[in-house]
Scaffold this active site. Structure first.
Site, short mmCIF file in Angstrom:
data_model
loop_
_atom_site.label_atom_id
_atom_site.label_comp_id
_atom_site.label_asym_id
_atom_site.label_seq_id
_atom_site.Cartn_x
_atom_site.Cartn_y
_atom_site.Cartn_z
N ASP A 67 36.71 25.19 30.75
CA ASP A 67 37.73 25.76 31.38
C ASP A 67 38.34 24.91 32.42
OD1 ASP A 67 35.53 26.23 33.31
OD2 ASP A 67 35.35 28.60 32.85
N ASN A 136 30.37 39.22 36.86
CA ASN A 136 30.87 40.17 35.98
C ASN A 136 30.37 40.14 34.17
OD1 ASN A 136 32.64 38.53 35.26
ND2 ASN A 136 34.39 39.44 35.65
N HIS A 138 31.23 37.06 32.57
CA HIS A 138 31.91 36.11 32.07
C HIS A 138 31.28 35.03 31.66
CE1 HIS A 138 33.56 34.58 36.23
NE2 HIS A 138 32.97 33.65 35.53
N GLU A 143 36.74 36.73 30.43
CA GLU A 143 36.51 37.97 31.32
C GLU A 143 36.33 39.31 30.56
OE1 GLU A 143 36.10 37.55 34.39
OE2 GLU A 143 37.99 36.82 35.49
C1 GLP Z 1 33.23 30.31 37.17
C2 GLP Z 1 33.08 29.49 35.82
C3 GLP Z 1 31.99 30.02 34.95
C4 GLP Z 1 30.61 29.93 35.83
C5 GLP Z 1 30.92 30.84 36.70
C6 GLP Z 1 29.67 31.12 37.58
O1 GLP Z 1 33.99 31.31 37.00
N1 GLP Z 1 34.37 29.48 35.30
O2 GLP Z 1 31.88 28.89 33.85
O3 GLP Z 1 29.63 30.28 34.70
O4 GLP Z 1 31.82 30.56 37.57
O5 GLP Z 1 29.37 30.35 38.64
P1 GLP Z 1 28.36 30.17 39.65
O6 GLP Z 1 27.23 29.40 38.72
O7 GLP Z 1 28.87 29.67 40.74
O8 GLP Z 1 27.56 31.51 39.77
#
Ligand code: GLP
Length: 242
Positions: A67, A136, A138, A143
């Site tokens: 992304d 959440n 995702h 989402e």
């Molecule tokens: C972001 C990314 C996701 C990632 C998520 C969790 O929103 N787009 O790909 O998995 O954060 O992040 P973290 O690893 O900081 O909890």
């Protein structure tokens, strides 16, 4: 699904990095699907260390990221292009032209999504997808409520994601409201999926994702339908999974 239990964050990172490393050793021209967020940082550090020791060679490897925020330039320190360049790519011998992320500055969003799906197809899909899970549920920026069959698309980020990701920005107001994300379809079509989770804060969503109903309301729950998932978690994150 295989569950690999790690003691703590560092152990989790080393174990996940070994799996990615083995993939590239076995198939040097692998297509790796890569993730951002805080969880993969230690995985990238470990891979860079092994690359410096010449234990793993990325010169034939291709990467396709999940992304990118809409509207951020590649040199904006909050863009995922900047994150990947500065946390991984510049420390390893990967060819920059073999690293793909959506273009957050694309003039036409529909065309950009089609271009990204065409890249995934041209690479013959993803050999191994590294995946974090948002608070959440995702995956990528898919989402809650996203149809599983969607291809790359532009999403309006939820308040919960904007608030979770605001820790990387000066203020919540600076967090972009839109992002491109690879669709769940491409993620689940990856030949292997390595899910990484760390910390007690992820325990509840991990339990919902892997033991609750399979529903677009919890995007990561789709992983229950994939046989090729390796979940690498530390004790704290796995604490509610029996
Ligand atoms: C972001 C990314 C996701 C990632 C998520 C969790 O929103 N787009 O790909 O998995 O954060 O992040 P973290 O690893 O900081 O909890």
């Amino acid at each position: 699904m295989r569950v690999i239990r790690a003691k703590d964050y560092n152990d989790m990172c080393r174990k996940a990095a070994s799996i990615l490393c083995a993939q590239v050793v076995l198939k040097p021209n692998s297509v790796l699907g890569l993730a951002t967020g805080s969880t993969p940082l230690g995985v990238y550090r470990q891979l860079a260390e092994w690359n410096a020791l010449e234990d793993v060679d990325f010169s034939e490897t291709t990467t396709i990221n999940l992304d990118e925020y809409v509207g951020l330039t590649p040199d904006d320190t909050q863009s995922y292009r900047y994150y990947m360049d500065n946390n991984f790519f510049r420390y390893v011998n990967i060819l920059p032209e073999n690293t793909y992320l959506p273009n957050g500055l694309a003039a036409d969003k529909t065309e950009e999504c089609a271009r990204y799906d065409a890249i995934i197809r041209a690479c013959n899909g993803i050999d191994m997808q590294l995946l974090g899970i948002g608070n959440n549920g995702h995956i990528g920026f898919n989402e809650p409520g996203t149809a599983f069959e969607k291809g790359t698309h532009c999403v309006s980020l939820t308040e919960s994601t904007i608030s979770a990701n605001s820790r990387f920005f000066d203020s919540e107001a600076d967090v972009p409201r839109f992002a491109y994300t690879m669709g769940i379809r491409a993620i689940v079509q990856a030949r292997h999926i390595v899910v990484i989770v760390s910390g007690a804060g992820k325990a509840e969503i991990l339990k919902d994702s892997f033991t609750g109903p399979v529903t677009p309301q919890v995007p990561a729950s789709v992983l229950q339908l994939c046989s090729n998932v390796i979940l690498v978690g530390d004790e704290a994150a796995l604490s509610l999974l029996v």
